[in-house]
Design a protein around this motif. Structure first.
Motif, PDB file in Angstrom:
ATOM      1  N   VAL A  81       0.824  -1.213   0.000  1.00 48.11           N
ATOM      2  CA  VAL A  81       0.000   0.000   0.000  1.00 48.11           C
ATOM      3  C   VAL A  81       0.857   1.262   0.000  1.00 48.11           C
ATOM      4  O   VAL A  81       0.524   2.256  -0.650  1.00 48.11           O
ATOM      5  CB  VAL A  81      -0.941  -0.010   1.223  1.00 48.11           C
ATOM      6  N   SER A  82       1.983   1.242   0.713  1.00 48.25           N
ATOM      7  CA  SER A  82       2.756   2.459   0.922  1.00 48.25           C
ATOM      8  C   SER A  82       3.898   2.660  -0.065  1.00 48.25           C
ATOM      9  O   SER A  82       4.399   3.788  -0.195  1.00 48.25           O
ATOM     10  CB  SER A  82       3.323   2.468   2.347  1.00 48.25           C
ATOM     11  N   LEU A  83       4.327   1.605  -0.764  1.00 44.97           N
ATOM     12  CA  LEU A  83       5.478   1.733  -1.660  1.00 44.97           C
ATOM     13  C   LEU A  83       5.031   1.842  -3.118  1.00 44.97           C
ATOM     14  O   LEU A  83       4.008   1.276  -3.507  1.00 44.97           O
ATOM     15  CB  LEU A  83       6.399   0.516  -1.511  1.00 44.97           C
ATOM     16  N   PRO A  84       5.810   2.524  -3.954  1.00 47.04           N
ATOM     17  CA  PRO A  84       5.462   2.637  -5.377  1.00 47.04           C
ATOM     18  C   PRO A  84       5.898   1.429  -6.197  1.00 47.04           C
ATOM     19  O   PRO A  84       5.750   1.426  -7.415  1.00 47.04           O
ATOM     20  CB  PRO A  84       6.228   3.899  -5.819  1.00 47.04           C
ATOM     21  N   VAL A 149      14.254   1.930   6.832  1.00 44.41           N
ATOM     22  CA  VAL A 149      15.702   2.052   6.674  1.00 44.41           C
ATOM     23  C   VAL A 149      16.109   1.834   5.223  1.00 44.41           C
ATOM     24  O   VAL A 149      16.909   2.591   4.659  1.00 44.41           O
ATOM     25  CB  VAL A 149      16.425   1.047   7.600  1.00 44.41           C
ATOM     26  N   MET A 150      15.550   0.792   4.594  1.00 43.57           N
ATOM     27  CA  MET A 150      15.907   0.500   3.210  1.00 43.57           C
ATOM     28  C   MET A 150      15.488   1.626   2.269  1.00 43.57           C
ATOM     29  O   MET A 150      16.215   1.966   1.335  1.00 43.57           O
ATOM     30  CB  MET A 150      15.242  -0.809   2.768  1.00 43.57           C
ATOM     31  N   TYR A 151      14.349   2.194   2.516  1.00 44.48           N
ATOM     32  CA  TYR A 151      13.803   3.209   1.602  1.00 44.48           C
ATOM     33  C   TYR A 151      14.520   4.548   1.755  1.00 44.48           C
ATOM     34  O   TYR A 151      14.726   5.265   0.771  1.00 44.48           O
ATOM     35  CB  TYR A 151      12.311   3.382   1.873  1.00 44.48           C
ATOM     36  N   ASN A 152      14.916   4.886   2.981  1.00 42.99           N
ATOM     37  CA  ASN A 152      15.439   6.224   3.230  1.00 42.99           C
ATOM     38  C   ASN A 152      16.951   6.299   3.412  1.00 42.99           C
ATOM     39  O   ASN A 152      17.542   7.362   3.192  1.00 42.99           O
ATOM     40  CB  ASN A 152      14.767   6.815   4.473  1.00 42.99           C
ATOM     41  N   PHE A 153      17.588   5.198   3.813  1.00 41.15           N
ATOM     42  CA  PHE A 153      18.999   5.275   4.163  1.00 41.15           C
ATOM     43  C   PHE A 153      19.909   4.348   3.359  1.00 41.15           C
ATOM     44  O   PHE A 153      21.122   4.486   3.410  1.00 41.15           O
ATOM     45  CB  PHE A 153      19.186   4.969   5.660  1.00 41.15           C
ATOM     46  N   VAL A 154      19.352   3.389   2.644  1.00 37.41           N
ATOM     47  CA  VAL A 154      20.193   2.414   1.936  1.00 37.41           C
ATOM     48  C   VAL A 154      19.954   2.461   0.430  1.00 37.41           C
ATOM     49  O   VAL A 154      20.365   1.572  -0.294  1.00 37.41           O
ATOM     50  CB  VAL A 154      19.960   0.997   2.486  1.00 37.41           C
ATOM     51  N   ARG A 162      17.441  -2.971  -4.822  1.00 35.68           N
ATOM     52  CA  ARG A 162      18.165  -2.934  -3.554  1.00 35.68           C
ATOM     53  C   ARG A 162      17.207  -3.110  -2.386  1.00 35.68           C
ATOM     54  O   ARG A 162      17.515  -3.812  -1.412  1.00 35.68           O
ATOM     55  CB  ARG A 162      18.935  -1.618  -3.433  1.00 35.68           C
ATOM     56  N   PHE A 163      16.050  -2.465  -2.476  1.00 31.58           N
ATOM     57  CA  PHE A 163      15.038  -2.614  -1.422  1.00 31.58           C
ATOM     58  C   PHE A 163      14.595  -4.066  -1.325  1.00 31.58           C
ATOM     59  O   PHE A 163      14.532  -4.641  -0.225  1.00 31.58           O
ATOM     60  CB  PHE A 163      13.841  -1.713  -1.733  1.00 31.58           C
ATOM     61  N   GLU A 251      26.960  -0.321   4.589  1.00 33.53           N
ATOM     62  CA  GLU A 251      26.164   0.204   5.708  1.00 33.53           C
ATOM     63  C   GLU A 251      24.897  -0.609   5.952  1.00 33.53           C
ATOM     64  O   GLU A 251      24.340  -0.591   7.053  1.00 33.53           O
ATOM     65  CB  GLU A 251      25.810   1.672   5.474  1.00 33.53           C
ATOM     66  N   TYR A 252      24.435  -1.318   4.920  1.00 30.50           N
ATOM     67  CA  TYR A 252      23.237  -2.137   5.096  1.00 30.50           C
ATOM     68  C   TYR A 252      23.449  -3.179   6.176  1.00 30.50           C
ATOM     69  O   TYR A 252      22.534  -3.446   6.976  1.00 30.50           O
ATOM     70  CB  TYR A 252      22.867  -2.831   3.784  1.00 30.50           C
ATOM     71  N   TYR A 253      24.617  -3.766   6.237  1.00 35.96           N
ATOM     72  CA  TYR A 253      24.873  -4.845   7.181  1.00 35.96           C
ATOM     73  C   TYR A 253      24.939  -4.343   8.619  1.00 35.96           C
ATOM     74  O   TYR A 253      24.630  -5.082   9.555  1.00 35.96           O
ATOM     75  CB  TYR A 253      26.153  -5.585   6.782  1.00 35.96           C
ATOM     76  N   LEU A 254      25.315  -3.092   8.799  1.00 32.38           N
ATOM     77  CA  LEU A 254      25.238  -2.501  10.136  1.00 32.38           C
ATOM     78  C   LEU A 254      23.787  -2.347  10.555  1.00 32.38           C
ATOM     79  O   LEU A 254      23.410  -2.719  11.682  1.00 32.38           O
ATOM     80  CB  LEU A 254      25.944  -1.144  10.153  1.00 32.38           C
ATOM     81  N   TYR A 255      22.963  -1.817   9.659  1.00 30.55           N
ATOM     82  CA  TYR A 255      21.534  -1.707   9.962  1.00 30.55           C
ATOM     83  C   TYR A 255      20.921  -3.086  10.188  1.00 30.55           C
ATOM     84  O   TYR A 255      20.074  -3.272  11.073  1.00 30.55           O
ATOM     85  CB  TYR A 255      20.803  -0.996   8.816  1.00 30.55           C
ATOM     86  N   LEU A 256      21.334  -4.063   9.402  1.00 32.75           N
ATOM     87  CA  LEU A 256      20.817  -5.425   9.546  1.00 32.75           C
ATOM     88  C   LEU A 256      21.135  -5.982  10.925  1.00 32.75           C
ATOM     89  O   LEU A 256      20.266  -6.581  11.580  1.00 32.75           O
ATOM     90  CB  LEU A 256      21.412  -6.320   8.463  1.00 32.75           C
ATOM     91  N   PHE A 257      22.356  -5.788  11.367  1.00 35.01           N
ATOM     92  CA  PHE A 257      22.756  -6.268  12.698  1.00 35.01           C
ATOM     93  C   PHE A 257      21.913  -5.614  13.796  1.00 35.01           C
ATOM     94  O   PHE A 257      21.451  -6.286  14.725  1.00 35.01           O
ATOM     95  CB  PHE A 257      24.240  -5.989  12.927  1.00 35.01           C
ATOM     96  N   LEU A 258      21.708  -4.311  13.698  1.00 31.75           N
ATOM     97  CA  LEU A 258      20.932  -3.596  14.712  1.00 31.75           C
ATOM     98  C   LEU A 258      19.470  -4.046  14.706  1.00 31.75           C
ATOM     99  O   LEU A 258      18.859  -4.240  15.773  1.00 31.75           O
ATOM    100  CB  LEU A 258      21.021  -2.089  14.470  1.00 31.75           C
TER     101      LEU A 258
END
Length: 284
Positions: A81-84, A149-154, A162-163, A251-258
């Protein structure tokens, strides 16, 4: 009720479990539910323990699969619903489900906490429903965090591949790793331990990581294989070409770990609250 003669037939038939031996009369063996081929009641104990172990491992799978599917349903609907663009390609969904099912092949070999088979166990659907709903929502919350995180930072906003790849990896790893948290849930007769765990982070952590009853090597090996596949597939040229994967930035893997750490911690703190302390003889 044990019996081996004709005069025992009525009692064998009326009993919840009629037990006879291989040398008994034909009438007694026909009325019995269990026939021992060797003269030892120890085999009955082994059969009961084995049955309870199978039941416990079966419930582990039902809980994990049902709560995961419930959470994924909300995540997919919310993302659609929220993604294009679609949050994950159809072939990626199929591959994720296949790898997740492979990871569950180790559950029948998992070690059982003695407290879980201390008493007879049976389905408790109300507890199961509560477990699925609460843990499903926890799973969805961290899926939505992943989406953000994927949409705005990665770079997922500019590159849908990528998303989709990022959610594939996070979803597969979270479902596989959480098995080691959920395997220690709701022990028959252990409500006091679970209540204490709510107020003792150390005891809660000890229960969740399975210090007392470590997972089987088969479960560890298969889960490790699936986690490795999830991390490697986005980097393979063939899967990039045919399955729509793409390489992910460091940087994705840092977010993934968190995200995974937060998911594990939140689930571990939620589980003691779902323990049906007043229903010690039930298990679901």
């Amino acid at each position: 009720f044990p019996g081996d003669g004709v005069n025992d037939c009525a009692a064998l038939h009326a009993a919840d479990v009629g037990i006879s031996v291989d040398t008994a009369t034909k009438a007694a063996k026909s009325a019995a539910d269990v026939i021992l081929v060797k003269k030892s009641l120890g085999y009955l104990e082994k059969a009961v323990v084995t049955g309870r172990c199978c039941f416990v491992n079966m419930v582990k799978y039902v809980r994990m699969a049902a709560s995961s599917n419930w959470g994924n349903m909300f995540s997919v609907v919310g993302a659609s619903v929220s993604l294009p663009f679609i949050p994950m390609l159809p072939m990626q969904v199929v591959l994720s489900n296949l790898l997740y099912d492979i990871a569950q092949l180790g559950i029948p070999t998992d070690h059982i906490d003695p407290q879980q088979i201390k008493r007879p166990l049976k389905w408790d659907l109300s507890s199961l429903q509560k477990f699925i709903v609460y843990l499903g929502f926890v799973s969805s919350i961290f899926d939505f965090i992943t989406f953000y995180v994927m949409y705005n930072f990665v770079g997922g906003k500019e590159d849908p591949k990528r998303f989709q790849t990022g959610w594939f990896v996070e979803g597969l790893l979270s479902q596989t790793i959480i098995v080691f948290v959920l395997r220690q849930t709701v022990r028959s007769g252990s409500s006091e331990v679970s209540r204490r765990a709510i107020f003792s982070p150390r005891l809660c952590l000890r229960q969740r990581i399975g210090v007392d009853t470590p997972p089987s090597m088969t479960l560890i090996a298969i889960s490790g294989f699936v986690v490795a596949m999830g991390l490697l597939l986005p980097w393979i040229q063939t899967t990039q070409e045919y399955l729509g994967f793409t390489s992910l930035p460091p940087e994705y893997y840092l977010y993934l770990f968190l995200i995974l750490s937060g998911y594990i911690a939140t689930t571990s703190l939620t589980l003691p609250l779902l323990d049906p302390a007043t229903k010690q003889s039930k298990f679901a």
